[in-house]
Motif scaffolding. Structure first.
Motif, PDB file in Angstrom:
ATOM      1  N   GLU A 131       0.828  -1.198   0.000  1.00  0.00           N
ATOM      2  CA  GLU A 131       0.000   0.000   0.000  1.00  0.00           C
ATOM      3  C   GLU A 131       0.868   1.256   0.000  1.00  0.00           C
ATOM      4  O   GLU A 131       0.558   2.232  -0.704  1.00  0.00           O
ATOM      5  CB  GLU A 131      -0.948  -0.013   1.201  1.00  0.00           C
ATOM      6  N   GLU A 132       1.955   1.233   0.753  1.00  0.00           N
ATOM      7  CA  GLU A 132       2.885   2.368   0.724  1.00  0.00           C
ATOM      8  C   GLU A 132       3.530   2.504  -0.649  1.00  0.00           C
ATOM      9  O   GLU A 132       3.701   3.624  -1.158  1.00  0.00           O
ATOM     10  CB  GLU A 132       3.965   2.180   1.789  1.00  0.00           C
ATOM     11  N   ALA A 135       1.022   4.108  -2.987  1.00  0.00           N
ATOM     12  CA  ALA A 135       0.865   5.544  -2.734  1.00  0.00           C
ATOM     13  C   ALA A 135       2.035   6.311  -3.330  1.00  0.00           C
ATOM     14  O   ALA A 135       1.849   7.373  -3.950  1.00  0.00           O
ATOM     15  CB  ALA A 135       0.752   5.801  -1.232  1.00  0.00           C
ATOM     16  N   HIS A 136       3.242   5.793  -3.160  1.00  0.00           N
ATOM     17  CA  HIS A 136       4.418   6.462  -3.722  1.00  0.00           C
ATOM     18  C   HIS A 136       4.368   6.467  -5.242  1.00  0.00           C
ATOM     19  O   HIS A 136       4.635   7.493  -5.891  1.00  0.00           O
ATOM     20  CB  HIS A 136       5.686   5.763  -3.247  1.00  0.00           C
ATOM     21  N   GLY A 139       1.794   8.886  -6.563  1.00  0.00           N
ATOM     22  CA  GLY A 139       2.318  10.251  -6.432  1.00  0.00           C
ATOM     23  C   GLY A 139       3.313  10.564  -7.530  1.00  0.00           C
ATOM     24  O   GLY A 139       3.327  11.676  -8.085  1.00  0.00           O
ATOM     25  N   TRP A 170      -7.378   0.006  -9.744  1.00  0.00           N
ATOM     26  CA  TRP A 170      -7.096   0.414  -8.361  1.00  0.00           C
ATOM     27  C   TRP A 170      -8.346   0.936  -7.669  1.00  0.00           C
ATOM     28  O   TRP A 170      -8.656   0.563  -6.541  1.00  0.00           O
ATOM     29  CB  TRP A 170      -5.990   1.456  -8.373  1.00  0.00           C
ATOM     30  N   GLY A 176      -9.240   2.172  -4.068  1.00  0.00           N
ATOM     31  CA  GLY A 176      -8.028   2.886  -3.692  1.00  0.00           C
ATOM     32  C   GLY A 176      -8.118   4.369  -4.012  1.00  0.00           C
ATOM     33  O   GLY A 176      -8.760   4.775  -4.978  1.00  0.00           O
ATOM     34  N   ILE A 178      -6.661   7.953  -5.269  1.00  0.00           N
ATOM     35  CA  ILE A 178      -5.669   8.470  -6.199  1.00  0.00           C
ATOM     36  C   ILE A 178      -5.639   9.986  -6.084  1.00  0.00           C
ATOM     37  O   ILE A 178      -6.636  10.608  -5.688  1.00  0.00           O
ATOM     38  CB  ILE A 178      -5.943   8.033  -7.656  1.00  0.00           C
TER      39      ILE A 178
END
Length: 205
Positions: A131-132, A135-136, A139, A170, A176, A178
């Motif tokens: 999950e991290e 997210a990265h 981004g 996603w 998820g 975004i």
């Protein structure tokens, strides 16, 4: 004739339909059930979807590989910049591959954990780490887009098709989050007539 085997409404196959629509390529959609029947396994021993068959005995798996194959065989196409613009070509190839090597690879494990794993494993350390990573990566995609209309600048490309459909997986499969910039980007791409035709084909239209 290009034949694309896919699950009903399968997002990775939608990439292929969308590209064919953008390039004006005729194609036939073959809906595959799950579990895969024996005749499909015989046709496609590697398993999975999408799977493409083409004239000349071509049989190919992996959505990104299929996209590159179609652009090379039936191009030149603006979807894949020519070698005289190496920076644009590099960006399109990078972002197209990223959708499976980074985003798709992470999402596959997260979907397995969400839908299949025992309750005690749904939030284990690997899930938290992925999950991290997602997210990265999202981004990074948002920053790459920046204020440009498309990921490689002014021209719509394979990268936009691949990334937009990954964002759909996603959000649709895992709800998820975004970045707002990517929400607006995806909504804008969904207005393209070729995308809407592809969606209709994916839905059985």
């Amino acid at each position: 004739m290009i034949k694309v085997y896919n699950f009903a409404r399968g997002a990775r196959g939608l990439r292929i339909f969308w590209q064919c629509e953008e390039m004006g390529l005729p194609y036939e959609v073959k809906v595959v059930p799950f579990p895969f029947p024996d005749d499909y396994r015989a046709r496609n021993p590697a398993g999975g979807v999408p799977f493409l068959e083409d004239d000349g005995g071509v049989a190919i798996n992996e959505s990104v590989a299929i996209m590159l194959y179609l652009a090379q065989r039936y191009g030149p196409t603006p979807l894949l910049p020519a070698g005289d613009d190496p920076a644009a070509l590099a960006r399109v190839l990078q972002m197209t591959v990223l959708t499976e090597a980074t985003l798709g690879g992470s999402m596959n494990t997260l979907m397995a954990a969400h839908f299949v794993a025992p309750e005690g494993d749904k939030r284990n350390w690997s899930v938290l780490g992925l999950e991290e990573r997602m997210a990265h990566a999202l981004g990074y995609v948002s920053d790459t887009l920046g204020d440009q209309p498309y990921l490689a600048g002014e021209a719509f490309s394979l990268a936009d098709i691949a990334v937009s459909t990954a964002l759909g997986i996603w959000r649709g499969a895992l709800n998820g989050a975004i970045p707002d910039r990517l929400v607006a980007y995806r909504e804008r791409l969904a207005e393209r007539p070729a995308y809407q035709r592809a969606q209709a084909r994916a839905a059985g239209g």
